[in-house]
Each structure stands twice: as C-alpha cells, then as structure tokens.
Design a protein around this motif. Sequence first.
Motif, PDB file in Angstrom:
ATOM      1  N   TRP A  31      -3.277  -3.055  10.203  1.00  0.00           N
ATOM      2  CA  TRP A  31      -2.194  -2.290   9.598  1.00  0.00           C
ATOM      3  C   TRP A  31      -2.561  -0.805   9.567  1.00  0.00           C
ATOM      4  O   TRP A  31      -1.733   0.046   9.841  1.00  0.00           O
ATOM      5  CB  TRP A  31      -1.911  -2.803   8.186  1.00  0.00           C
ATOM      6  CG  TRP A  31      -1.073  -4.040   8.184  1.00  0.00           C
ATOM      7  CD1 TRP A  31      -1.465  -5.295   8.547  1.00  0.00           C
ATOM      8  CD2 TRP A  31       0.312  -4.146   7.836  1.00  0.00           C
ATOM      9  NE1 TRP A  31      -0.422  -6.181   8.444  1.00  0.00           N
ATOM     10  CE2 TRP A  31       0.680  -5.501   8.002  1.00  0.00           C
ATOM     11  CE3 TRP A  31       1.261  -3.237   7.393  1.00  0.00           C
ATOM     12  CZ2 TRP A  31       1.964  -5.962   7.742  1.00  0.00           C
ATOM     13  CZ3 TRP A  31       2.546  -3.693   7.127  1.00  0.00           C
ATOM     14  CH2 TRP A  31       2.892  -5.030   7.303  1.00  0.00           C
ATOM     15  N   MET A 141       5.894  -2.231   4.088  1.00  0.00           N
ATOM     16  CA  MET A 141       5.497  -1.126   4.958  1.00  0.00           C
ATOM     17  C   MET A 141       5.392   0.184   4.189  1.00  0.00           C
ATOM     18  O   MET A 141       4.508   1.009   4.444  1.00  0.00           O
ATOM     19  CB  MET A 141       6.500  -0.986   6.110  1.00  0.00           C
ATOM     20  CG  MET A 141       6.379  -2.077   7.156  1.00  0.00           C
ATOM     21  SD  MET A 141       7.460  -1.777   8.578  1.00  0.00           S
ATOM     22  CE  MET A 141       9.071  -2.064   7.843  1.00  0.00           C
ATOM     23  N   TRP A 168       1.460  -2.802  11.646  1.00  0.00           N
ATOM     24  CA  TRP A 168       2.549  -2.130  10.944  1.00  0.00           C
ATOM     25  C   TRP A 168       3.785  -2.055  11.836  1.00  0.00           C
ATOM     26  O   TRP A 168       4.908  -2.285  11.385  1.00  0.00           O
ATOM     27  CB  TRP A 168       2.106  -0.729  10.524  1.00  0.00           C
ATOM     28  CG  TRP A 168       3.039  -0.048   9.577  1.00  0.00           C
ATOM     29  CD1 TRP A 168       3.031  -0.091   8.216  1.00  0.00           C
ATOM     30  CD2 TRP A 168       4.142   0.812   9.933  1.00  0.00           C
ATOM     31  NE1 TRP A 168       4.051   0.672   7.698  1.00  0.00           N
ATOM     32  CE2 TRP A 168       4.759   1.245   8.734  1.00  0.00           C
ATOM     33  CE3 TRP A 168       4.667   1.248  11.152  1.00  0.00           C
ATOM     34  CZ2 TRP A 168       5.856   2.087   8.712  1.00  0.00           C
ATOM     35  CZ3 TRP A 168       5.774   2.088  11.140  1.00  0.00           C
ATOM     36  CH2 TRP A 168       6.356   2.507   9.935  1.00  0.00           C
TER      37      TRP A 168
END
Length: 207
Positions: A31, A141, A168
């Motif tokens: 991420w 997010m 992400w």
Amino acid sequence: MVTRNGVYLAGVIVSIVALALTISSIASPRWISYRVLDPAGGIVVDASIGLHQRCKWSAGASSSRTCGPFPGDASCDGGRASFCSMWRTAGFLMNFAVAAELATIAGFVLVSRNARVKRHGGWKILGFMLVVVAAAQFLSMAVVVSHAYLFDHDDLFLVPGYYLDSSWYLCLSSAIIALLCAFGLAIAAYALPPEDGYQFLHDSSDV
C-alpha cells in the motif's frame, strides 16, 4: 422498468473482477513503499507496508526478504495508539468491502434467477450495495493517504520518500469499477425496454 437479464450477468462478471482486485490489494503488502539506494555498495533496499504486514527486501551480496505484522507493538507505543487504531480501521473497512462484494455477487445471482417481476426493483438493492463497497474502499484509501504523509514526516519512520504503491491503486480500481457497475445498473433500468415486451397483468376484478 425491468432490467434485462444480460445486465445482471454482466454485473456478476464485473463484481467478480472488482472482488479479485480487492482481495489482491489486501493480500499484497504494497500500500505504501519506499526504496533506498546505497551509492557506495550499490545495495537496494525496498520496504513496503500493507494493511496487515510490513516487508523489507534487500538486494546485494545476499538477497533477503523479511516480513512481520504491522502495525507492531513498536509502532503503537509512545502515544501512537490513534495511529494503530486508524490503520486497523482501514484494514477492517477493506475486509468489510470483501464481505459486501461477496453479498453483492450472491445478490446478482439470486435476482437474475427470479421472475422478471421480481427483477423490477432488484437493481436498486444491488446498486446500493455496490455504492457501499466503493464507499468503504474510498474511506480506507483516504486513511492510507493521510498516513503516507505521516510516514514521510514522522520520526517513527526514519527513511523519507514513502509513496502510494500498487495495492492502493488496485483498491482504487476496484472502487471505480463498483461505482461504474452501480451507475450502469441505473442506466439499464431506465433506458432499456422491458424484457420481451413483458407487461403486468391487471386483476380482472378491476375491469
């Protein structure tokens, strides 16, 4: 207006694609990442953070990869309980999104197998579920984006240069697909004609 059965079949396929992207984003610990180059030794160190793991890769005389739980006890000490709470909330939201996507896929199958009169309003429920999925993903997010800034400016993370990585963007793709699917259901419901010219029968007592 009754939505065509083919629209629901397409919805199932699109929802499965979105689910696969969501699961991939959770499983991959990328991420947020950073890369460090050592000019002297030419050693490359990659570190990345996932929703549940933190991994480091090093390339040089001996390549190695080490992963561990994240956030760990060290990341949560020293008054950083709010950081851990928010990061774990992001993980919870993604797990919730997976559960909602599975329920949506099951809903597509059930609605498409019912009589056309029952499919009349099924798109509304499915569309709402898809919006809920996207909302959970966007919230997750947003948490990660806020912490990407923290990673670059907090003493807890000694190496600057963190950036949003592939996981992400996988999540972003899944959320966009879910929204587009919900939008497509609404358009199909109002724009497409009833299936096979289907019309509701009136009760003879009303004549």
